[in-house]
Structures are given as C-alpha cells and as structure tokens.
Design an enzyme around this catalytic site. Structure first.
Site, PDB file in Angstrom:
ATOM      1  N   ILE A  30       8.099  35.483  70.987  1.00 42.06           N
ATOM      2  CA  ILE A  30       9.246  36.663  70.888  1.00 42.06           C
ATOM      3  C   ILE A  30       9.450  37.223  70.186  1.00 42.06           C
ATOM      4  CG2 ILE A  30      10.250  35.722  73.527  1.00 42.06           C
ATOM      5  CD1 ILE A  30      12.352  34.577  71.421  1.00 42.06           C
ATOM      6  N   HIS A  97       2.198  22.899  69.537  1.00 36.65           N
ATOM      7  CA  HIS A  97       1.491  23.824  70.288  1.00 36.65           C
ATOM      8  C   HIS A  97       1.027  25.062  68.817  1.00 36.65           C
ATOM      9  CE1 HIS A  97       5.672  24.787  67.778  1.00 36.65           C
ATOM     10  NE2 HIS A  97       5.109  26.167  67.576  1.00 36.65           N
ATOM     11  N   PHE A  98       0.310  25.925  69.475  1.00 44.07           N
ATOM     12  CA  PHE A  98      -0.922  26.668  68.429  1.00 44.07           C
ATOM     13  C   PHE A  98      -0.729  28.294  68.845  1.00 44.07           C
ATOM     14  CE2 PHE A  98      -3.069  23.345  69.458  1.00 44.07           C
ATOM     15  CZ  PHE A  98      -4.129  22.569  68.689  1.00 44.07           C
TER      16      PHE A  98
END
Length: 137
Positions: A30, A97-98
């Site tokens: 986002i 997370h990537f």
C-alpha cells in the site's frame, strides 16, 4: 501481538491480491516504492528467515520469481527483491515477507522507507493488481 499480514491472509483487512494458493499470498504494497510493488507472504506465520520451514520457503520464493517475471513482462527494466530480518535490518512487520519492486532506469528510487509513493485511489490499485495477474505464469 496482532499481525497485520495474518489479518490480511484471514481477510480481516482488505488487500489487492495478485496471487494466492494454499501456502502463499502476494499482495500490492500500500506504500510502494514504484507502482506494482508486491509483497509475497507465506500464509503460515513465521517471524523471520531464521524461523521459516524450508519447504514453505521454497514455495514462497517460487512465487517471488513468478511475480518478478510478471513485472518484467509488464515492462519493468529490473526488479529488486528485498527481505528484511529483525529490527536492526528495518523489518517493520514481523511476519516474513519478500518485497518484489519493479524498477526502471532513471526512476530515482532507492530501496529504503523514505521514498514511498501512494496509489491515487483503490481503483488504481485494483488496476495494477489485475495487470500483474494477467502477466503471471
């Protein structure tokens, strides 16, 4: 402690998904560095690379590659793949997370938290998610 990514995975928080299977989800960031910036997240909660099961990591990195290829097919001239572990490495969400970031010559961007942009609105974000889905293998 509540995990924002677990809430996204459980559909408690809205997201723009570009990919989902039984083990992995990929969503638009986002606050992207460039539009099309995707986060690839295993559905099972692991805090860092040190904790994640090897099989889940393999499945996750396979999705990272698919997303990178999709971004390249969409016109990205390169991609950054970033994965931070621990506060000292500027990990802000403690669910592994990537980041898969589309890059362009002369885009003037650096991989840090100080140069993020915003989508105009939800519609533009949805359009980017749809484009990426079209280019996934």
């Amino acid at each position: 402690m509540e995990c924002v990514f677990c809430k996204i995975i459980n559909n408690e928080i809205k997201s723009q998904k570009v990919y989902e299977d039984d083990d992995v989800i990929a969503i638009l960031d986002i606050n992207p560095i460039n539009k099309g910036h995707v986060l690839v997240i295993p559905k099972k909660h692991y805090e860092t690379i040190f904790d994640i099961d090897d099989e889940v990591l393999k499945k996750t990195i396979t999705v990272v590659k698919k997303v990178a290829i999709a971004l390249k097919r969409m016109g990205a001239e390169g991609v950054n793949i970033v994965q931070n572990n621990g506060k000292a490495a500027e990990q802000h969400v403690f669910h592994i997370h990537f980041h898969v970031v589309p890059r362009y010559f002369n885009d003037g961007k650096k991989i840090d938290t100080g140069n993020r942009i915003k989508y105009k609105d939800d519609k533009e974000m949805q359009e980017y998610a749809e484009k990426i889905r079209l280019f996934l293998l």
